[in-house]
Design a protein around this motif. Structure first.
Motif, mmCIF file in Angstrom:
data_model
loop_
_atom_site.group_PDB
_atom_site.id
_atom_site.type_symbol
_atom_site.label_atom_id
_atom_site.label_comp_id
_atom_site.label_asym_id
_atom_site.label_seq_id
_atom_site.Cartn_x
_atom_site.Cartn_y
_atom_site.Cartn_z
ATOM 1 N N ILE A 1 -26.310 35.340 41.535
ATOM 2 C CA ILE A 1 -25.001 35.149 42.177
ATOM 3 C C ILE A 1 -24.798 36.193 43.271
ATOM 4 O O ILE A 1 -24.374 35.881 44.387
ATOM 5 N N ASN A 2 -25.134 37.429 42.970
ATOM 6 C CA ASN A 2 -24.963 38.486 43.958
ATOM 7 C C ASN A 2 -25.852 38.268 45.172
ATOM 8 O O ASN A 2 -25.389 38.381 46.314
ATOM 9 N N LEU A 3 -27.108 37.936 44.945
ATOM 10 C CA LEU A 3 -28.018 37.742 46.072
ATOM 11 C C LEU A 3 -27.563 36.569 46.935
ATOM 12 O O LEU A 3 -27.679 36.604 48.162
ATOM 13 N N THR A 4 -27.059 35.523 46.272
ATOM 14 C CA THR A 4 -26.531 34.394 47.042
ATOM 15 C C THR A 4 -25.337 34.833 47.884
ATOM 16 O O THR A 4 -25.223 34.460 49.064
ATOM 17 N N LEU A 5 -24.459 35.647 47.290
ATOM 18 C CA LEU A 5 -23.292 36.115 48.039
ATOM 19 C C LEU A 5 -23.682 37.021 49.192
ATOM 20 O O LEU A 5 -23.012 37.036 50.228
ATOM 21 N N GLU A 6 -24.755 37.784 49.029
ATOM 22 C CA GLU A 6 -25.168 38.662 50.123
ATOM 23 C C GLU A 6 -25.568 37.845 51.351
ATOM 24 O O GLU A 6 -25.468 38.313 52.477
ATOM 25 N N ILE A 7 -26.020 36.622 51.137
ATOM 26 C CA ILE A 7 -26.408 35.776 52.261
ATOM 27 C C ILE A 7 -25.255 34.894 52.714
ATOM 28 O O ILE A 7 -24.977 34.766 53.908
ATOM 29 N N LEU A 8 -24.565 34.289 51.753
ATOM 30 C CA LEU A 8 -23.577 33.254 52.083
ATOM 31 C C LEU A 8 -22.135 33.704 51.857
ATOM 32 O O LEU A 8 -21.219 32.900 52.081
ATOM 33 N N GLY A 9 -21.948 34.944 51.419
ATOM 34 C CA GLY A 9 -20.606 35.383 51.055
ATOM 35 C C GLY A 9 -19.773 35.847 52.234
ATOM 36 O O GLY A 9 -19.412 37.009 52.346
ATOM 37 N N ASP A 10 -19.458 34.930 53.123
ATOM 38 C CA ASP A 10 -18.524 35.234 54.206
ATOM 39 C C ASP A 10 -17.821 33.939 54.576
ATOM 40 O O ASP A 10 -18.081 32.893 53.993
ATOM 41 N N ARG A 11 -16.944 34.013 55.541
ATOM 42 C CA ARG A 11 -16.089 32.861 55.816
ATOM 43 C C ARG A 11 -16.741 31.800 56.695
ATOM 44 O O ARG A 11 -16.177 30.721 56.874
ATOM 45 N N ASN B 1 -19.338 34.182 69.487
ATOM 46 C CA ASN B 1 -20.150 35.331 69.050
ATOM 47 C C ASN B 1 -20.414 35.277 67.547
ATOM 48 O O ASN B 1 -21.509 35.629 67.100
ATOM 49 N N ILE B 2 -19.427 34.815 66.791
ATOM 50 C CA ILE B 2 -19.641 34.675 65.347
ATOM 51 C C ILE B 2 -20.719 33.628 65.092
ATOM 52 O O ILE B 2 -21.631 33.821 64.280
ATOM 53 N N LEU B 3 -20.636 32.512 65.809
ATOM 54 C CA LEU B 3 -21.631 31.457 65.625
ATOM 55 C C LEU B 3 -23.027 31.963 65.965
ATOM 56 O O LEU B 3 -23.987 31.731 65.214
ATOM 57 N N ALA B 4 -23.147 32.666 67.091
ATOM 58 C CA ALA B 4 -24.462 33.198 67.475
ATOM 59 C C ALA B 4 -24.996 34.126 66.394
ATOM 60 O O ALA B 4 -26.174 34.060 66.016
ATOM 61 N N ASP B 5 -24.121 34.979 65.888
ATOM 62 C CA ASP B 5 -24.550 35.914 64.850
ATOM 63 C C ASP B 5 -24.971 35.189 63.576
ATOM 64 O O ASP B 5 -25.987 35.523 62.968
ATOM 65 N N ARG B 6 -24.220 34.175 63.163
ATOM 66 C CA ARG B 6 -24.538 33.466 61.924
ATOM 67 C C ARG B 6 -25.829 32.675 62.053
ATOM 68 O O ARG B 6 -26.652 32.626 61.127
ATOM 69 N N LEU B 7 -26.034 32.043 63.215
ATOM 70 C CA LEU B 7 -27.281 31.314 63.410
ATOM 71 C C LEU B 7 -28.462 32.269 63.321
ATOM 72 O O LEU B 7 -29.491 31.956 62.704
ATOM 73 N N LYS B 8 -28.304 33.445 63.912
ATOM 74 C CA LYS B 8 -29.377 34.434 63.859
ATOM 75 C C LYS B 8 -29.649 34.863 62.421
ATOM 76 O O LYS B 8 -30.801 34.904 61.965
ATOM 77 N N ARG B 9 -28.587 35.158 61.690
ATOM 78 C CA ARG B 9 -28.773 35.623 60.320
ATOM 79 C C ARG B 9 -29.338 34.530 59.421
ATOM 80 O O ARG B 9 -30.195 34.792 58.565
ATOM 81 N N LEU B 10 -28.842 33.313 59.600
ATOM 82 C CA LEU B 10 -29.355 32.218 58.769
ATOM 83 C C LEU B 10 -30.825 31.947 59.063
ATOM 84 O O LEU B 10 -31.583 31.562 58.170
#
Lengths: 165, 165
Positions: free
Chosen positions: A11-21, A52-61
């Motif tokens: 659960i924690n590892l999943t949240l570290e990747i997906l735990g944002d808005r 900028n949020i989208l660019a950052d999220r695409l990069k992180r994903l």
DNA sequence: ATATAGTAGTTGCGTATTGCAAGCAGTTGA
DNA sequence: TCAACTGCTTGCAATACGCAACTACTATAT
């Protein structure tokens, strides 16, 4: 990614990747809305993500391995984002969240009809949908049933019923 | 809660409540670790939440209706936090996230054994577990099967196996 | 009664993340 | 040539996060 994990709990590892808005919103639009380009994800989102949020999220994903990016042959500067198997495998998570949200939160009918369909269909429809996503995003052979088309039709039917009451 | 929602999509509304790094961690500890007091949640968490973050999350989760708080009769200043039906109903979401995390992320064996059990047991075990949580948190009659005990035993077995290799 | 430990938080403060508006450089199509 | 479109980037203010210290009260032991 770079620093150490807080713990080895799934659960924690999943949240570290997906735990944002926003991360799951982007994946939702790619998955259920078939939005594959930056502009589509930017402007056709109901929630209005900032660029900028989208660019950052695409990069992180991409760094985390949930999506991949390829050049679109039709336009040299256009990138085409695809879900990986890791991203496609989130379908049951979306289904569970959709079921919970539909039960307890003030959802709108037109935006929750897809969640209802996924809930009613159960794991069988999730599998069919994932098979279709593998065809659309990974180049696998397409299955006969198109859950994607069913989801779209359900949405359009609701919208039509609202327009002509 | 206070300001308007970004959209009526179930996924979005769920993320507006749970889309951060700590809310689900707190709920996980209440649900699977049976931590009901502030101090327990603060110090016995593997991830090490800060006290102000914990206080804020408990407040928000109460405002959103996922947990409730009552005075502990044994200690006047001690509060006892309980899951509501809304919180208990997150069990399938946790199960789906756990399954996904176990498949794709570098989970540790001792912390993912519970997720594995929930995955293997399927919806039947989720229902039994939710019934037990309703007994523990809502005062409903206790079911015969204790999934909670099974989860704890599985964890202890893994730890014992690690201690004596 | 006094001291000690335990209870649930709050406060200050520096850093990181988010959100909004604007701008930028390359590409396409007319 | 030029306007529109492409995927971003930058600046800046507001918010959220994270850490450490601290408060105020309660229970227990001496």
């Amino acid at each position: 990614m770079k620093d150490a994990h807080r713990s080895g709990c799934p659960i924690n590892l999943t949240l570290e990747i997906l735990g944002d808005r926003w991360s799951l919103i982007v994946l939702r639009d790619m998955m259920f809305g078939n939005r594959r380009h930056f502009r589509e994800l930017l402007t056709r989102s109901d929630e209005g993500i900032a660029s900028n949020i989208l660019a950052d999220r695409l990069k992180r994903l991409m760094e985390e391995g949930l999506i991949s990016r390829a050049d679109d042959p039709s336009h040299k500067q256009k990138g085409l984002y695809s879900l990986t198997e890791m991203g496609i495998s989130l379908v049951p998570v979306f289904a569970a969240m959709g079921t919970w949200g539909r039960r307890f939160l003030p959802v709108s009918e037109e935006l929750s009809i897809r969640a209802e369909l996924l809930e009613r269909g159960g794991p069988a429809i999730w599998e069919d949908f994932m098979a279709e996503l593998r065809a659309m995003h990974l180049g696998m052979p397409a299955p006969e049933r198109s859950v994607f088309a069913e989801l779209r039709k359900a949405y359009e039917d609701v919208m039509a019923a609202k327009a002509v009451p």
